[in-house]
Design an enzyme around this catalytic site. Sequence first.
Site, PDB file in Angstrom:
ATOM      1  N   CYS A 180      12.550  10.599   8.903  1.00  0.00           N
ATOM      2  CA  CYS A 180      12.394  10.201  10.310  1.00  0.00           C
ATOM      3  C   CYS A 180      13.698  10.330  11.068  1.00  0.00           C
ATOM      4  O   CYS A 180      13.704  10.373  12.282  1.00  0.00           O
ATOM      5  CB  CYS A 180      11.937   8.751  10.402  1.00  0.00           C
ATOM      6  SG  CYS A 180      10.418   8.462   9.531  1.00  0.00           S
TER       7      CYS A 180
ATOM      8  N   GLU B 240       8.322  16.037  16.754  1.00  0.00           N
ATOM      9  CA  GLU B 240       9.063  15.922  15.495  1.00  0.00           C
ATOM     10  C   GLU B 240       8.598  17.043  14.557  1.00  0.00           C
ATOM     11  O   GLU B 240       7.397  17.263  14.386  1.00  0.00           O
ATOM     12  CB  GLU B 240       8.753  14.557  14.880  1.00  0.00           C
ATOM     13  CG  GLU B 240       9.562  14.251  13.644  1.00  0.00           C
ATOM     14  CD  GLU B 240       9.274  12.843  13.103  1.00  0.00           C
ATOM     15  OE1 GLU B 240       8.140  12.351  13.290  1.00  0.00           O
ATOM     16  OE2 GLU B 240      10.170  12.259  12.484  1.00  0.00           O
TER      17      GLU B 240
ATOM     18  N   LYS C  65       0.872  -1.176   0.000  1.00  0.00           N
ATOM     19  CA  LYS C  65       0.000   0.000   0.000  1.00  0.00           C
ATOM     20  C   LYS C  65       0.912   1.228   0.000  1.00  0.00           C
ATOM     21  O   LYS C  65       1.433   1.638   1.039  1.00  0.00           O
ATOM     22  CB  LYS C  65      -0.905  -0.008   1.245  1.00  0.00           C
ATOM     23  CG  LYS C  65      -1.645   1.317   1.507  1.00  0.00           C
ATOM     24  CD  LYS C  65      -2.653   1.646   0.444  1.00  0.00           C
ATOM     25  CE  LYS C  65      -3.379   2.960   0.681  1.00  0.00           C
ATOM     26  NZ  LYS C  65      -2.562   4.182   0.491  1.00  0.00           N
TER      27      LYS C  65
ATOM     28  N   GLU D  94       8.481   1.139  11.734  1.00  0.00           N
ATOM     29  CA  GLU D  94       9.514   2.169  11.671  1.00  0.00           C
ATOM     30  C   GLU D  94       8.773   3.491  11.766  1.00  0.00           C
ATOM     31  O   GLU D  94       8.174   3.941  10.789  1.00  0.00           O
ATOM     32  CB  GLU D  94      10.298   2.000  10.355  1.00  0.00           C
ATOM     33  CG  GLU D  94      11.667   2.614  10.401  1.00  0.00           C
ATOM     34  CD  GLU D  94      11.656   4.017   9.862  1.00  0.00           C
ATOM     35  OE1 GLU D  94      11.487   4.943  10.693  1.00  0.00           O
ATOM     36  OE2 GLU D  94      11.792   4.205   8.657  1.00  0.00           O
TER      37      GLU D  94
ATOM     38  N   GLY E 152       0.976   4.171  13.695  1.00  0.00           N
ATOM     39  CA  GLY E 152       1.571   2.892  14.100  1.00  0.00           C
ATOM     40  C   GLY E 152       0.812   2.274  15.273  1.00  0.00           C
ATOM     41  O   GLY E 152       0.598   1.061  15.321  1.00  0.00           O
TER      42      GLY E 152
ATOM     43  N   GLY F   6       5.860   5.019   9.077  1.00  0.00           N
ATOM     44  CA  GLY F   6       4.998   6.202   9.123  1.00  0.00           C
ATOM     45  C   GLY F   6       4.998   6.779  10.531  1.00  0.00           C
ATOM     46  O   GLY F   6       5.918   6.531  11.309  1.00  0.00           O
ATOM     47  N   SER F   7       3.940   7.496  10.858  1.00  0.00           N
ATOM     48  CA  SER F   7       3.923   8.215  12.137  1.00  0.00           C
ATOM     49  C   SER F   7       3.656   7.261  13.302  1.00  0.00           C
ATOM     50  O   SER F   7       3.037   6.206  13.141  1.00  0.00           O
ATOM     51  CB  SER F   7       2.852   9.304  12.109  1.00  0.00           C
ATOM     52  OG  SER F   7       1.578   8.699  12.194  1.00  0.00           O
ATOM     53  N   THR F   8       4.101   7.672  14.480  1.00  0.00           N
ATOM     54  CA  THR F   8       3.879   6.869  15.685  1.00  0.00           C
ATOM     55  C   THR F   8       2.382   6.728  15.959  1.00  0.00           C
ATOM     56  O   THR F   8       1.906   5.650  16.334  1.00  0.00           O
ATOM     57  CB  THR F   8       4.611   7.514  16.879  1.00  0.00           C
ATOM     58  OG1 THR F   8       6.014   7.497  16.586  1.00  0.00           O
ATOM     59  CG2 THR F   8       4.370   6.762  18.175  1.00  0.00           C
ATOM     60  N   ASN F   9       1.624   7.776  15.734  1.00  0.00           N
ATOM     61  CA  ASN F   9       0.178   7.700  16.014  1.00  0.00           C
ATOM     62  C   ASN F   9      -0.512   6.652  15.156  1.00  0.00           C
ATOM     63  O   ASN F   9      -1.297   5.849  15.648  1.00  0.00           O
ATOM     64  CB  ASN F   9      -0.488   9.065  15.789  1.00  0.00           C
ATOM     65  CG  ASN F   9      -0.166   9.998  16.927  1.00  0.00           C
ATOM     66  OD1 ASN F   9       0.270   9.539  17.995  1.00  0.00           O
ATOM     67  ND2 ASN F   9      -0.347  11.286  16.713  1.00  0.00           N
TER      68      ASN F   9
HETATM   69  C1  SIN Z   1      12.858   7.555   6.804  1.00  0.00           C
HETATM   70  O1  SIN Z   1      12.718   8.752   6.874  1.00  0.00           O
HETATM   71  O2  SIN Z   1      12.013   6.801   7.311  1.00  0.00           O
HETATM   72  C2  SIN Z   1      14.012   6.892   6.121  1.00  0.00           C
HETATM   73  C3  SIN Z   1      15.226   7.676   6.088  1.00  0.00           C
HETATM   74  C4  SIN Z   1      16.431   6.876   5.596  1.00  0.00           C
HETATM   75  O3  SIN Z   1      16.313   5.737   5.177  1.00  0.00           O
HETATM   76  O4  SIN Z   1      17.512   7.429   5.670  1.00  0.00           O
END
Ligand code: SIN
Length: 496
Positions: free
Chosen positions: A297, A395, A185, A262, A245, A240-243
């Site tokens: 991230c 963040e 997705k 992640e 997740g 994606g985002s913690t929320n």
């Molecule tokens: C990410 O922002 O989730 C990945 C960043 C990266 O792989 O360096």
Amino acid sequence: MGHIIPQLNDGTLFINRAYVNGDWIEAKSGEEFEVYDPATGILIGTCPEFSTVDVEKAILAAVEAFSLNRKMLARQRARILHRWYQLIMDNAEDLATLITWENGKPLADARDEVTYAASFLEWFSEEAPRIYGDTIPSIIPEHRIITIKEPVGVCALITPWNFPAAMITRKIAPALAAGCTVILKPPAETPFTANALVELAHRAGVPNGFINIVTAMSNTAHIGKMLTTNPEVHKVSFTGSTNIGKILMEQAASSIKKVSWELGGNAPFIIFDDVENLDAAVDAALTAKFRNSGQTCVCANRIYIQSRQYEKFAKRFSDGVKRFKLGHGFHDGVTHGPLIHKRAVEKVDEQVRDAVAKGATIMIGGKRSIELGPNFYEPTVLTGMTKDMLLASEETFGPVAGLFSFEAEQDVVKLANCAEVGLAGYFFSSSMARVFRVAEALKVGMVGVNTGRISEAASPFGGVKQSGFGREGSKYGIDEYVTTKTITFGGLNPLE
Ligand code: SIN
């Protein structure tokens, strides 16, 4: 901003369908959603708005294809993945064009992303034939124990828009290498890069049903629920985002799926007084903060500078930001593009306003760049940051660098670790003792010491605390897509 409609060398890589069981299809309902260039607001194209019936078809295709991938020799999988790697490299310019078009990042960064994305296929093509089990001594003399690694089954992979190619290959490559089949997705913002990548997988010989793409915008939450609750799906990997997740994890609990998450980060970047090469620290901080306009991230989010170096660092860092050129990713010389959408701009602006209201000073930037378009925000440097400001705990995911001053190592380690998340952390120091002490003290999954660059296929990528769990890339990446089966042999005669 002028109308920019790029041309691909291979026009057939622009695909406005979803991919199920080897066919590019529309949604059964005929519904579509629109995808826009974040720099210009101009429509790029439409993609199918999948709903329940379409997603069920994709799951069925992955379930049926799974028995075929299980039977394939690891060496065969390796060769297919390697062919896919090669096709991505051969079509790198078109993929980079699609990335810039729908994500907004400058073309040079998009090209880097294509190489990064391809590296996961190369890496896992090499790992595929090396998925080993163990032989284990038993306490029972006539027993022998072995373990074998088996593919976990059908995997749902949910990926973000900030790396439209690399976050896909980082998941699909180990999944296919392990013998799984997948339902991907991709995000509604960047489906065309996903489609082009998977068309190349098709050309590389990935059999029908091994990869299926479900596209949607309005139905995204519904599809997320289907993928995390369907008993035929055995693994979910989400970036994606913690929320989000947390929501997906709760859903996945209903059928006890294997999961890897992640999620968000809030990376500290620390510069200690003992740093010998301040310019290297400045360059690394610029890269770690402003890569992809701050939309990664692992971007530095809180920059802590020990007081003796603070003024010098702030000046050189702001001078570096002055050299950036904001604009459309296709324009020559542009170093930083737009943010992905208006919501992102609003969040960034809110953090800047909050910091200023609480006493921060804007050294450069600090506002939208309206003349370029509604999604552009000037790369910004704030000094005089304090821990009560939003940016200290949230963040940013945008081009704002907040510079904090600190006095003692133990204080900054405490500040760095006070975040709920723990993905990446960086620091610069020339003291060997401190390097090990601080690297071990930071509560994060990845530490950059005297560097702002930590991502590559060979290196385990992942976090601790609310940044999630599981590791992508590296020799550990396969573990997320296999289960360990123990086989105990009895009735064997012990040595005389
Ligand atoms: C990410 O922002 O989730 C990945 C960043 C990266 O792989 O360096």
